[in-house]
Design a protein around this motif. Structure first.
Motif, PDB file in Angstrom:
ATOM      1  N   PHE A  98       0.857  -1.189   0.000  1.00 12.88           N
ATOM      2  CA  PHE A  98       0.000   0.000   0.000  1.00 12.88           C
ATOM      3  C   PHE A  98       0.890   1.234   0.000  1.00 12.88           C
ATOM      4  CE2 PHE A  98      -2.532  -3.249   2.338  1.00 12.88           C
ATOM      5  CZ  PHE A  98      -3.501  -3.426   1.361  1.00 12.88           C
ATOM      6  N   PRO A  99       0.841   2.073  -1.038  1.00 13.77           N
ATOM      7  CA  PRO A  99       1.817   3.162  -1.179  1.00 13.77           C
ATOM      8  C   PRO A  99       1.681   4.254  -0.122  1.00 13.77           C
ATOM      9  CG  PRO A  99       0.161   3.271  -2.923  1.00 13.77           C
ATOM     10  CD  PRO A  99      -0.081   1.996  -2.168  1.00 13.77           C
ATOM     11  N   VAL A 103       5.768   1.321   6.463  1.00 11.43           N
ATOM     12  CA  VAL A 103       6.229  -0.072   6.480  1.00 11.43           C
ATOM     13  C   VAL A 103       5.499  -0.867   7.563  1.00 11.43           C
ATOM     14  CG1 VAL A 103       8.231  -1.499   7.123  1.00 11.43           C
ATOM     15  CG2 VAL A 103       8.489   0.352   5.446  1.00 11.43           C
ATOM     16  N   LEU A 104       5.467  -0.309   8.776  1.00  6.44           N
ATOM     17  CA  LEU A 104       4.831  -1.021   9.882  1.00  6.44           C
ATOM     18  C   LEU A 104       3.329  -1.233   9.628  1.00  6.44           C
ATOM     19  CD1 LEU A 104       5.697  -2.169  12.669  1.00  6.44           C
ATOM     20  CD2 LEU A 104       4.704  -0.112  13.675  1.00  6.44           C
ATOM     21  N   LEU A 141       7.702   5.199   3.946  1.00  7.13           N
ATOM     22  CA  LEU A 141       6.734   4.778   2.937  1.00  7.13           C
ATOM     23  C   LEU A 141       7.441   3.848   1.950  1.00  7.13           C
ATOM     24  CD1 LEU A 141       4.983   8.197   2.209  1.00  7.13           C
ATOM     25  CD2 LEU A 141       4.037   6.234   3.478  1.00  7.13           C
ATOM     26  N   PRO A 142       6.686   2.967   1.273  1.00  6.17           N
ATOM     27  CA  PRO A 142       7.317   2.074   0.293  1.00  6.17           C
ATOM     28  C   PRO A 142       8.171   2.824  -0.740  1.00  6.17           C
ATOM     29  CG  PRO A 142       5.084   1.356   0.703  1.00  6.17           C
ATOM     30  CD  PRO A 142       5.261   2.637   1.473  1.00  6.17           C
ATOM     31  N   SER A 143       7.712   4.011  -1.149  1.00  5.17           N
ATOM     32  CA  SER A 143       8.465   4.778  -2.157  1.00  5.17           C
ATOM     33  C   SER A 143       9.822   5.242  -1.638  1.00  5.17           C
ATOM     34  CB  SER A 143       7.644   5.991  -2.595  1.00  5.17           C
ATOM     35  OG  SER A 143       7.364   6.808  -1.481  1.00  5.17           O
ATOM     36  N   GLU A 144      10.013   5.178  -0.331  1.00  2.83           N
ATOM     37  CA  GLU A 144      11.292   5.598   0.255  1.00  2.83           C
ATOM     38  C   GLU A 144      12.229   4.407   0.488  1.00  2.83           C
ATOM     39  OE1 GLU A 144       9.546   9.430   2.741  1.00  2.83           O
ATOM     40  OE2 GLU A 144       9.459   7.440   3.654  1.00  2.83           O
ATOM     41  N   GLN A 149      14.392  -3.788  -0.305  1.00 11.62           N
ATOM     42  CA  GLN A 149      13.715  -3.509   0.965  1.00 11.62           C
ATOM     43  C   GLN A 149      12.212  -3.671   0.824  1.00 11.62           C
ATOM     44  OE1 GLN A 149      15.441   0.378   1.430  1.00 11.62           O
ATOM     45  NE2 GLN A 149      16.952  -0.330   2.928  1.00 11.62           N
ATOM     46  N   GLN A 150      11.679  -3.243  -0.315  1.00  4.92           N
ATOM     47  CA  GLN A 150      10.234  -3.425  -0.551  1.00  4.92           C
ATOM     48  C   GLN A 150       9.882  -4.912  -0.550  1.00  4.92           C
ATOM     49  OE1 GLN A 150       8.571  -1.218  -3.881  1.00  4.92           O
ATOM     50  NE2 GLN A 150      10.050   0.412  -3.563  1.00  4.92           N
TER      51      GLN A 150
END
Ligand SMILES: Nc1ncnc2c1ncn2[C@@H]1O[C@H](COP(=O)(O)OP(=O)(O)O)[C@@H](O)[C@H]1O
Ligand SMILES: [Mg+2]
Length: 263
Positions: A98-99, A103-104, A141-144, A149-150
């Protein structure tokens, strides 16, 4: 464990259409990793989706352990059971995080859906992230995150649900070669450490060698050969399997090194 008994799958109503999966039988014993290996279109994803309950077989039966852990598990016929009634998690090649969620939050999301208390969900998500070696990224966030890592977040999200069976569909194909090598070792270590029962799909021979207890080589929906990595690679039983290995001749060094290491 998972057991396929003469399972076939045909998409659509046309009885003359080719079978996507053609009468396959194999087992994935509890705590082991079985790889479905073969070229694009041979029926790997269809097989995985039938384990997950996302496609139903045209013929045959699928049996599965109902609970995690060997002692308490009961083997049941799940052929006609819906996806949400099976204790299975699927990890895709595009991680589908979910963008807009941290992460948590991504990792604890599935627990929230099953009414686990907030504090417990956080503790379990933290442990899952630790298990995949991703500590200190909870609020990103996933974009970071990098691709690797994703992928770890996606893995943690599957692990946190403590599924009896974990399914991987070409999980590494979006990563660069170096990361792919590192991640396949980590998936294997994690699987062995947590004694996970895994069905793993790849078209990559060396990846299959690196992660598998058991390899099922598929050809046009059918099983061309199955066995341990050594059995398949030292005694290919057909021209098809030989050719499949031959195409990877350039990787022969890797294979030799692996077989030596296994002995
Ligand atoms: N939803 C679908 N509808 C019709 N045919 C499909 C569908 N999904 C896959 N197929 C066909 O089934 C066969 C096996 O596909 P798939 O299981 O995706 O193979 P793989 O994952 O090994 O590439 C292919 O011929 C594919 O075109
Ligand atoms: Mg596929």
């Amino acid at each position: 464990m998972i057991e396929f008994k003469s399972v076939s799958k045909r998409y659509g109503d046309n009885k003359a259409a080719a079978l996507a999966v053609d009468n396959i039988s194999f087992t994935v014993p509890t705590g082991t990793l079985t790889t479905l290996l073969g070229p694009s279109g041979c029926g790997k994803t269809t097989t995985l989706r039938m384990i997950a309950g996302l496609e139903s077989p045209t013929g045959g039966e699928i049996w599965m352990a109902s609970k995690q852990g060997q002692s308490e598990s009961v083997i049941e016929n799940v052929t006609h059971r819906a996806a949400h009634e099976r204790n299975v998690s699927l990890v895709f090649q595009n991680y589908a995080l979910f963008p807009h969620m941290s992460v948590l939050a991504n990792v604890s999301y599935g627990l929230k859906m099953t009414n686990v208390k907030k504090a417990d969900a956080k503790a379990r998500a933290t442990l899952a992230l630790k298990n995949v070696g991703l500590v200190g990224f909870d609020d990103r966030l996933p974009s970071e995150l990098s691709g690797g890592q994703q992928q770890r977040v996606a893995l943690a999200r599957a692990l946190v649900l403590e599924p009896a069976v974990l399914l991987f569909d070409e999980p590494l194909s979006n990563l660069d070669a170096q990361l792919r090598r590192a991640m396949r070792e980590e998936i294997r270590h994690l699987q062995q450490r947590l004694k996970l029962t895994v069905a793993y799909v790849t078209h990559d021979l060396v990846e299959a060698l690196a992660v598998s207890d058991h390899i099922v080589v598929m050809d046009k929906g059918a099983i061309a050969q199955q066995g341990t990595p050594q059995e398949v690679f030292e005694q290919p039983k057909s021209e098809y399997v030989k050719n499949f290995l031959g195409e990877a001749a350039l990787l022969r060094d890797d294979i030799d090194r692996f077989l030596k290491w296994q002995k």
